[in-house]
Design a protein around this motif. Structure first.
Motif, short mmCIF file in Angstrom:
data_model
loop_
_atom_site.label_atom_id
_atom_site.label_comp_id
_atom_site.label_asym_id
_atom_site.label_seq_id
_atom_site.Cartn_x
_atom_site.Cartn_y
_atom_site.Cartn_z
N ASN A 246 0.84 -0.79 -0.05
CA ASN A 246 0.24 0.20 -0.09
C ASN A 246 0.93 0.76 -0.35
O ASN A 246 1.91 1.27 0.33
N THR A 336 -4.27 -4.94 2.73
CA THR A 336 -2.78 -5.20 2.45
C THR A 336 -2.02 -4.73 1.29
O THR A 336 -0.48 -4.64 1.48
N SER A 337 -3.25 -4.20 0.22
CA SER A 337 -2.64 -3.81 -0.64
C SER A 337 -2.83 -3.47 -2.00
O SER A 337 -4.73 -3.70 -1.72
N ALA A 339 -4.19 -0.43 -2.29
CA ALA A 339 -4.18 1.20 -1.86
C ALA A 339 -4.17 1.91 -1.88
O ALA A 339 -2.16 2.35 -1.69
N HIS A 356 -2.08 4.11 10.31
CA HIS A 356 -1.46 3.52 9.17
C HIS A 356 -0.09 3.70 9.37
O HIS A 356 0.75 2.69 8.59
N HIS A 360 2.30 0.27 8.72
CA HIS A 360 3.03 0.40 7.15
C HIS A 360 4.17 0.22 7.07
O HIS A 360 5.22 -0.20 6.40
N ALA A 366 5.47 -1.69 1.54
CA ALA A 366 5.05 -0.85 1.84
C ALA A 366 5.29 0.76 1.31
O ALA A 366 7.32 0.48 0.95
#
Length: 470
Positions: A246, A336-337, A339, A356, A360, A366
């Motif tokens: 993300n 988890t991915s 976004a 966040h 992350h 990330a």
């Protein structure tokens, strides 16, 4: 006639300058000091003047470091008139309510911390100001300034607001001061925007003046070109998605969030970003600010105005999720991915972005993309400067994520733009504020044909000769 400086002196926050002319006292901005604990303590100190004696406050724009102490000013006795643009008035209400909420929350958090570490009874520290103080300060917003139209603030004091191109409603303020046989023309830059932005018009340079009081935030560097910055921005997002992660974008709620939404929409429309990408605007303040942006198309550049005429929303894209509630914000971290998460605050010194980051920063797949200025002492600056780990919510979090700093999105003019702005005003005296000291010195070395001043806090000067009084 006198001028004194009560904030943003060899520092990037707390802008606050005082003009005394023809029996009146006029404040230019009244901003919050932001950054480390020493700056926070500075907010509680005396202003360096009596708030009850201030007749007018001219507000350049609604960023917290320019308007954030207005409720405290009122709390300590200010009963004058606040004059600013219509957009700045609307944004200031939003900013000050949010700030008051944070002040109260911080006071409660400090109380809980003291209770955990003390066997004795403790009392809650008073917040800098409360929601009541912020709401009360709205009563003192008076006349609305229109760009390029002079306002007679008081006998002997005329102000003209010029579009500074920094955020919605931002202005540089041109003052004509008359007292007895003396006349002085002085410009307060506010924060000057960069040219070629997608939403706002380019900065307008005020007429020539005797004195310029100007910001120097990026006075020691040049920004990367906007086109190159957008290209890097898209590449960072695509690379992160390819690695299954993300993207976190610590986002300033005013202007930066809206500009990033613009480029995300444009990236999808032009096929440079995946159409299936999910974007979360996880900042109640940015959500409200975007609504205010929609209400003030008079501030827009031609391209943005054209979209509105076509009934197209420049800030809307498919798979955009507006996250109002804290519960919905927490739910984002289950993704988890794939976004992109825009969350406040831009300097990571508060707000939802810290949660966040906790989820992350330790992930190698990330990315964290910084698209704005980070003052010394802030969490954002620690990460940008290469910290191996940072402390969040009492835990030490490793920084394994990819960190990007893309300053081409900056809402501040760079060195070349600042120099060109100052040169066209041809001032006899140039006063440098709103910048770190080493940056000011670097910028000062580039100035020509002007007397340069870098004032100390609370230092006073006579006008128009700019002699030191104390």
């Amino acid at each position: 006639m006198k001028i004194s400086f009560h904030g943003a002196n060899k520092d990037v926050t707390g802008s606050c300058h005082l003009i005394e002319c023809a029996g009146k006292k006029v404040l230019i901005d009244c901003g919050l000091f932001q950054g480390g604990h020493d700056l926070s303590d500075e907010n509680t100190e005396d202003f360096g003047f009596d708030p009850a004696e201030i007749d007018y406050l001219l507000l350049t724009h609604a960023h917290l470091d320019h308007c954030g102490r207005i409720p405290l000013l009122v709390k300590r006795g200010f009963r004058g008139e606040i004059i600013t643009s219509a957009a700045s008035k609307d944004l200031a209400r939003l900013v000050l309510l949010d700030s008051a909420h944070l002040q109260e929350a911080d006071a409660r958090a400090q109380l809980r911390k003291q209770q955990r570490h003390s066997q004795k009874r403790v009392t809650q520290d008073e917040p800098l100001y409360t929601l009541y103080d912020a709401t009360r300060s709205f009563d003192f917003f008076g006349r609305v300034a229109h760009y390029n139209k002079a306002i007679k603030v008081a006998p002997g004091i005329t102000a003209t607001f010029y579009d500074a191109g920094h955020i919605l409603g931002s202005a540089s303020i041109y003052l004509e001061l008359k007292e007895g046989r003396k006349t002085c023309w002085i410009v307060f830059s506010g924060d000057i925007g960069s040219k070629g932005r997608k939403i706002l018009r380019d900065p307008v340079i005020p007429p020539p003046a005797d004195i310029v009081v100007m910001e120097t935030t990026y006075g020691d560097r040049l920004h990367r070109s906007l086109d190159a910055s957008v290209k890097e921005f898209y590449q960072a997002i695509n690379d992160t998605f390819e690695h299954g992660g993300n993207v976190i974008i610590p986002t300033f709620a005013l202007e930066r969030a809206q500009e990033i939404l613009w480029y995300l929409r444009e990236g999808v429309e032009k096929g440079k970003l995946p159409a299936a990408m999910h974007v979360f605007l996880d900042s109640p303040m940015a959500i409200s600010a975007t609504e205010i942006f929609r209400d003030h198309p008079e501030c827009y550049d031609e391209e943005a105005a054209k979209l509105l005429k076509q009934k197209r929303d420049p800030f809307q894209l498919n798979n955009l999720h507006i996250t109002h509630d804290a519960a919905d914000s927490m739910a984002i971290n289950r993704i988890t991915s794939g976004a992109v998460i825009l969350a406040g605050a831009g300097m990571c010194n508060g707000g939802r972005v810290r949660h966040h980051l906790k989820h992350h920063l330790w992930r190698r797949n990330a990315s964290v993309i910084f698209v704005g200025f980070a003052a010394r002492g802030t969490l954002a600056r620690q990460i940008i400067d290469g910290a191996k780990s940072v402390r969040l919510f009492g835990e030490e979090i490793d920084v394994n994520a990819n960190v990007y700093t893309i300053n081409g999105f900056s809402a501040h003019a760079d060195r070349a733009e600042l120099l060109a702005w100052q040169k066209k005003i041809t001032p006899t005296h140039t006063v440098l504020v709103h910048g770190e000291e080493d940056v000011m010195q670097s910028f000062a070395s580039q100035l020509k044909n002007t007397e340069i001043h870098i004032p100390q806090k609370n230092q006073r000067f006579s006008l128009p000769d700019f002699k030191i009084l104390d």
